[in-house]
Design an enzyme around this catalytic site. Sequence first.
Site, short mmCIF file in Angstrom:
data_model
loop_
_atom_site.label_atom_id
_atom_site.label_comp_id
_atom_site.label_asym_id
_atom_site.label_seq_id
_atom_site.Cartn_x
_atom_site.Cartn_y
_atom_site.Cartn_z
N THR A 17 0.84 -1.20 0.00
CA THR A 17 0.00 0.00 0.00
C THR A 17 0.87 1.25 0.00
OG1 THR A 17 -1.57 -1.24 1.39
CG2 THR A 17 -1.98 1.10 1.13
N SER A 112 6.25 3.90 8.54
CA SER A 112 5.11 4.67 9.01
C SER A 112 4.66 4.30 10.42
CB SER A 112 3.97 4.50 8.00
OG SER A 112 2.95 5.39 8.31
N HIS A 113 3.43 3.81 10.55
CA HIS A 113 2.86 3.53 11.87
C HIS A 113 3.33 2.19 12.43
CE1 HIS A 113 0.48 1.76 8.73
NE2 HIS A 113 0.05 0.86 9.59
N LYS A 125 10.04 4.03 0.71
CA LYS A 125 9.00 4.52 -0.20
C LYS A 125 9.67 5.34 -1.29
CE LYS A 125 6.52 6.61 3.33
NZ LYS A 125 5.35 7.20 3.98
N ASP A 276 1.86 10.04 13.44
CA ASP A 276 2.47 8.71 13.38
C ASP A 276 3.97 8.77 13.13
OD1 ASP A 276 2.37 9.49 10.71
OD2 ASP A 276 2.04 7.46 9.98
N ASP A 278 6.01 8.63 10.59
CA ASP A 278 6.56 9.51 9.55
C ASP A 278 5.79 10.81 9.38
OD1 ASP A 278 4.41 8.04 8.55
OD2 ASP A 278 5.14 8.13 6.50
N ASP A 280 2.62 11.58 8.66
CA ASP A 280 1.56 11.86 7.68
C ASP A 280 0.16 11.55 8.21
OD1 ASP A 280 1.92 9.11 7.62
OD2 ASP A 280 2.22 8.98 5.44
N ARG A 281 0.06 10.91 9.39
CA ARG A 281 -1.27 10.65 9.96
C ARG A 281 -1.57 11.61 11.10
NH1 ARG A 281 -2.56 4.26 10.26
NH2 ARG A 281 -1.75 3.71 8.22
N GLU A 363 -9.82 6.84 6.15
CA GLU A 363 -10.31 6.50 7.49
C GLU A 363 -9.17 6.16 8.45
OE1 GLU A 363 -9.63 3.24 8.45
OE2 GLU A 363 -8.75 2.97 6.47
N LYS A 375 -0.45 12.59 2.53
CA LYS A 375 -1.27 13.01 3.65
C LYS A 375 -0.37 13.73 4.64
CE LYS A 375 -1.31 8.29 5.60
NZ LYS A 375 -0.73 7.41 4.56
C1 VG1 Z 1 -2.83 1.39 5.74
C2 VG1 Z 1 -4.08 2.24 5.73
C3 VG1 Z 1 -4.13 3.10 4.48
C4 VG1 Z 1 -2.85 3.96 4.40
C5 VG1 Z 1 -1.64 3.06 4.49
C6 VG1 Z 1 -0.35 3.85 4.55
O1 VG1 Z 1 -2.83 0.52 4.63
O2 VG1 Z 1 -5.23 1.43 5.80
O3 VG1 Z 1 -5.28 3.91 4.51
O4 VG1 Z 1 -2.82 4.68 3.21
O5 VG1 Z 1 -1.69 2.24 5.65
O6 VG1 Z 1 -0.35 4.75 5.61
P1 VG1 Z 1 -3.27 -1.03 4.73
O7 VG1 Z 1 -3.02 -1.60 3.38
O8 VG1 Z 1 -2.46 -1.62 5.83
O9 VG1 Z 1 -4.72 -1.01 5.10
V1 VG1 Z 1 1.11 5.21 6.34
O10 VG1 Z 1 0.79 6.36 7.44
O11 VG1 Z 1 1.73 3.78 6.43
O12 VG1 Z 1 2.13 5.83 5.10
CO CO Z 2 2.49 7.29 7.97
#
Ligand code: VG1
Ligand code: CO
Length: 542
Positions: A17, A112-113, A125, A276, A278, A280-281, A363, A375
């Site tokens: 993703t 990220s998270h 990324k 989070d 990085d 972006d959340r 979401e 984001k």
């Molecule tokens: C998750 C979230 C998605 C978001 C992605 C990256 O993906 O659901 O909405 O864009 O993380 O966010 P998944 O495939 O695990 O549902 V971040 O803050 O990792 O860059």
């Molecule tokens: Co992130």
Amino acid sequence: MMKTISTVPIEGQKPGTSGLRKKTQVFMTPGYLENFIQSIWNGIGSVQGKTLVLGGDGRFFNTEAIQTIVKMAVAARAARLIIGQNGLLSTPAASHLIRLHGADGGIILSASHNPGGSEGDFGVKFNTANGGPAPESVTEAIYAASTTISEYEIAEIPDIDLSLSGKTRHMETEIELVDPVTDYATLMETLFDFDAIRALIAGGFRLRFDAMHAVTGPYAREILVNRLGAPDDCVVNATPLPDFGGGHPDPNPVWAHALMSEMMGDTAPDFGAASDGDGDRNMILGRGIYVTPSDSLAVIAANAHLAPGYAKGLAGVARSMPTSCALDRVAKARGMACFATPTGWKFFGNLLDSGKATLCGEESAGTGSDHIREKDGLWAVLMWLNILARKGVSVNQVMVDHWREFGRDYYSRHDYEEVDSEAANALITDLRAQLGSLPGQVFGPLTVARAEEFSYLDPVDGSLTQKQGLQIHFAEGARLVLRLSGTGTSGATLRVYMERHEARAEDLTRDAQDSLSDVIAAMQALTELKTRLNREGPDVVT
Ligand code: VG1
Ligand code: CO
């Protein structure tokens, strides 16, 4: 000075993703990172003569990875590297720098998270020249390159000193270390009414920002404390740590529980927020109230004109498919176009570039606009502060007023983490096979009206993305979505998204789980999830 190293393809270097995510130990295996970086160069044609932005969220292995990438970019004869000092750049700040300098792209080191540390996760990324995550055509090309790689090139130069600032030259490559915060903070000043927010804070409005020991600490300090006059202690966990202090840098009620309980307490500040790993959340809280990301997006859509950068209004709005329909209601009422895309920010890029959408959100606590192509956590926080400053009411009042005007879309996501991959895949496959026969069938208290698998035809480039989640619409005005996560690093994570619209004034402030009990029951009856996954309940509820 330059070495060519023979290598063989490594299985599984397929971006998900949001970039390639693996256990840190996997990324630290000799040749693993090198293979993937060379696959980026090969996948995009070449990096010769190009300018790249480079930085990460400071997690374990961040600086070592940067040194490797620098040496590989030098070997590949990149023209210029713009690197965040000490190797730090939040994802939104990196997106901004790519655009500000007209760079050809950028590499952001983050999972990220996901938790960090030597036993946690690491990620890479790749972003393109618009500042956004590489679209699927590019990630596919990178993946394809990783399956045929036979060698990589690396320059034999000493490590660069990431703590310095300014320019140095290595062979054909100019390397510039820049302050990671300043340009981003200045961009924020052009979008929001800093005077109004400063006056709000000076008037005694209390806020708390939890940086979760991740990258936003220095950004929040500069913006909230230095530029907006908030007291020093309003930013907590502000020093980025390689293991994020052992926590999950995921801003939701479960992982940001310390902030959550403070905001629910008697002496809660007026406003709470978190970001989070990085940056972006975002999570938005008021005294005694958690604002779901879907609601936050809808509130921003309805009120963005209060911020100077958006005074002209929004061209259109977009949300990921599993995000609640609260946004659609605002769009309809205000005569704005509203797009639904697959999960992942990369799908918003074309809508933002073409001017079809100004505001986007997911979401999963991601909100942003056309100021960059990612984001943006602090952006959302500042947008909320701007709205509160201009409206002069509490977060709770903003929400109650919003629900009175538009109705409320009760919403919740249930995550079943690290479940058996086979069982999760079988559950999705079986449900997919049933979709055609579901309409008219009754599950628990609800009746299926429509059922389909989501696919997205990009209105700008005509590309088609299929199998993006199963959607079941119930006749009673509820919706259920199931999809498998594309960011995990072990087993599978099943995400179950549920929502129900409520227009009755007396029912606008119920507990979300309570209000969704019918949908939860229908979901269980339809999927038999508990038995199939052998789980009593979800691991994370947001
Ligand atoms: C998750 C979230 C998605 C978001 C992605 C990256 O993906 O659901 O909405 O864009 O993380 O966010 P998944 O495939 O695990 O549902 V971040 O803050 O990792 O860059
Ligand atoms: Co992130």
